[in-house]
Design a protein around this motif. Structure first.
Motif, PDB file in Angstrom:
ATOM      1  N   LYS A 154       0.832  -1.208   0.000  1.00  0.00           N
ATOM      2  CA  LYS A 154       0.000   0.000   0.000  1.00  0.00           C
ATOM      3  C   LYS A 154       0.868   1.260   0.000  1.00  0.00           C
ATOM      4  CE  LYS A 154      -3.739   2.240   2.530  1.00  0.00           C
ATOM      5  NZ  LYS A 154      -4.670   2.138   3.657  1.00  0.00           N
ATOM      6  N   GLU A 155       1.885   1.266   0.855  1.00  0.00           N
ATOM      7  CA  GLU A 155       2.786   2.419   0.938  1.00  0.00           C
ATOM      8  C   GLU A 155       3.584   2.594  -0.355  1.00  0.00           C
ATOM      9  OE1 GLU A 155       3.812   2.292   5.712  1.00  0.00           O
ATOM     10  OE2 GLU A 155       4.879   0.953   4.344  1.00  0.00           O
ATOM     11  N   ALA A 156       4.054   1.482  -0.907  1.00  0.00           N
ATOM     12  CA  ALA A 156       4.823   1.537  -2.157  1.00  0.00           C
ATOM     13  C   ALA A 156       3.949   2.049  -3.299  1.00  0.00           C
ATOM     14  CB  ALA A 156       5.381   0.159  -2.499  1.00  0.00           C
ATOM     15  N   HIS A 157       2.715   1.580  -3.355  1.00  0.00           N
ATOM     16  CA  HIS A 157       1.787   2.034  -4.393  1.00  0.00           C
ATOM     17  C   HIS A 157       1.568   3.538  -4.279  1.00  0.00           C
ATOM     18  CE1 HIS A 157      -2.174   2.849  -6.224  1.00  0.00           C
ATOM     19  NE2 HIS A 157      -1.693   2.058  -7.156  1.00  0.00           N
ATOM     20  N   ALA A 158       1.392   4.020  -3.064  1.00  0.00           N
ATOM     21  CA  ALA A 158       1.184   5.461  -2.850  1.00  0.00           C
ATOM     22  C   ALA A 158       2.400   6.267  -3.307  1.00  0.00           C
ATOM     23  CB  ALA A 158       0.883   5.733  -1.383  1.00  0.00           C
ATOM     24  N   GLU A 159       3.597   5.781  -3.015  1.00  0.00           N
ATOM     25  CA  GLU A 159       4.823   6.471  -3.434  1.00  0.00           C
ATOM     26  C   GLU A 159       4.956   6.488  -4.953  1.00  0.00           C
ATOM     27  OE1 GLU A 159       7.224   8.184  -1.704  1.00  0.00           O
ATOM     28  OE2 GLU A 159       5.879   7.990   0.007  1.00  0.00           O
ATOM     29  N   ILE A 160       4.689   5.347  -5.575  1.00  0.00           N
ATOM     30  CA  ILE A 160       4.775   5.252  -7.041  1.00  0.00           C
ATOM     31  C   ILE A 160       3.741   6.168  -7.681  1.00  0.00           C
ATOM     32  CG2 ILE A 160       4.402   3.718  -9.022  1.00  0.00           C
ATOM     33  CD1 ILE A 160       5.637   1.470  -7.243  1.00  0.00           C
ATOM     34  N   LEU A 161       2.539   6.157  -7.151  1.00  0.00           N
ATOM     35  CA  LEU A 161       1.455   6.990  -7.678  1.00  0.00           C
ATOM     36  C   LEU A 161       1.795   8.474  -7.553  1.00  0.00           C
ATOM     37  CD1 LEU A 161      -1.382   6.928  -8.900  1.00  0.00           C
ATOM     38  CD2 LEU A 161      -2.272   6.917  -6.569  1.00  0.00           C
ATOM     39  N   LYS A 162       2.336   8.856  -6.420  1.00  0.00           N
ATOM     40  CA  LYS A 162       2.726  10.260  -6.205  1.00  0.00           C
ATOM     41  C   LYS A 162       3.813  10.683  -7.199  1.00  0.00           C
ATOM     42  CE  LYS A 162       4.689  13.204  -2.609  1.00  0.00           C
ATOM     43  NZ  LYS A 162       5.209  13.206  -1.231  1.00  0.00           N
ATOM     44  N   ALA A 163       4.801   9.818  -7.394  1.00  0.00           N
ATOM     45  CA  ALA A 163       5.882  10.134  -8.333  1.00  0.00           C
ATOM     46  C   ALA A 163       5.354  10.202  -9.765  1.00  0.00           C
ATOM     47  CB  ALA A 163       6.991   9.095  -8.233  1.00  0.00           C
ATOM     48  N   ALA A 164       4.512   9.253 -10.135  1.00  0.00           N
ATOM     49  CA  ALA A 164       3.938   9.243 -11.484  1.00  0.00           C
ATOM     50  C   ALA A 164       3.099  10.492 -11.710  1.00  0.00           C
ATOM     51  CB  ALA A 164       3.088   7.994 -11.690  1.00  0.00           C
ATOM     52  N   SER A 165       2.349  10.890 -10.707  1.00  0.00           N
ATOM     53  CA  SER A 165       1.529  12.096 -10.803  1.00  0.00           C
ATOM     54  C   SER A 165       2.392  13.322 -11.059  1.00  0.00           C
ATOM     55  CB  SER A 165       0.733  12.280  -9.510  1.00  0.00           C
ATOM     56  OG  SER A 165       0.055  13.508  -9.521  1.00  0.00           O
ATOM     57  N   THR A 166       3.479  13.439 -10.306  1.00  0.00           N
ATOM     58  CA  THR A 166       4.393  14.578 -10.456  1.00  0.00           C
ATOM     59  C   THR A 166       5.010  14.614 -11.845  1.00  0.00           C
ATOM     60  OG1 THR A 166       4.898  14.564  -8.094  1.00  0.00           O
ATOM     61  CG2 THR A 166       6.494  15.649  -9.544  1.00  0.00           C
ATOM     62  N   VAL A 167       5.541  13.477 -12.266  1.00  0.00           N
ATOM     63  CA  VAL A 167       6.214  13.394 -13.563  1.00  0.00           C
ATOM     64  C   VAL A 167       5.240  13.667 -14.703  1.00  0.00           C
ATOM     65  CG1 VAL A 167       7.336  11.776 -15.154  1.00  0.00           C
ATOM     66  CG2 VAL A 167       8.056  11.872 -12.771  1.00  0.00           C
TER      67      VAL A 167
END
Length: 101
Positions: A37-50
Motif C-alpha cells: 500500500k505504501e509503495a503504491h502510494a509512493e509510485i502513484l505520487k511520483a507518477a503524478s508529479t512526472v
C-alpha cells in the motif's frame, strides 16, 4: 504484510508517452521497507508529479494526464516485480483528477 525489499525505483513516463518524448522526466522513489500500500502510494505520487510536469501545458491535459499516470504506474510496478504490489495495484481505486497539482 510483507515489506518490499526494493531499494529504489525510477518512475518515468509510461512507454506510450516516452516514445514521443526523448527528454521524458524521471523521478526516483525509495520503496525499501514499505508495504504494498505504501509503495503504491509512493509510485502513484511520483507518477503524478512526472506526468503533470509533462502534460500540463497540453490542450488535452485533462485526458492525457490520467492515461500517463496509469501507464507510468503500470510500468513501475512491473519493474518492481513484486506479486503483492501488483495485486494491490490492480485493486486500488485512484481518483486521477484529485492528484493533479
Amino acid at each position: 504484510m510483507r515489506k518490499l525489499n526494493t531499494l529504489a525505483l525510477v518512475v518515468s513516463l509510461g512507454a506510450a508517452f516516452a516514445a514521443g518524448n526523448a527528454g521524458a522526466a524521471e523521478l526516483r522513489v525509495s520503496l525499501a521497507g514499505k508495504s504494498a500500500k505504501e509503495a503504491h502510494a509512493e509510485i502513484l505520487k511520483a507518477a503524478s508529479t512526472v506526468c503533470w510536469q509533462d502534460v500540463r501545458s497540453e490542450s488535452l491535459a485533462v485526458y492525457l494526464y490520467p492515461a500517463c499516470v496509469r501507464a507510468s504506474v503500470k510500468d513501475a510496478v512491473s519493474k518492481v516485480n513484486n506479486p503483492e504490489l501488483a495485486a494491490y495495484t490492480k485493486t486500488a481505486s485512484v481518483n486521477y483528477y484529485a492528484l493533479q497539482r
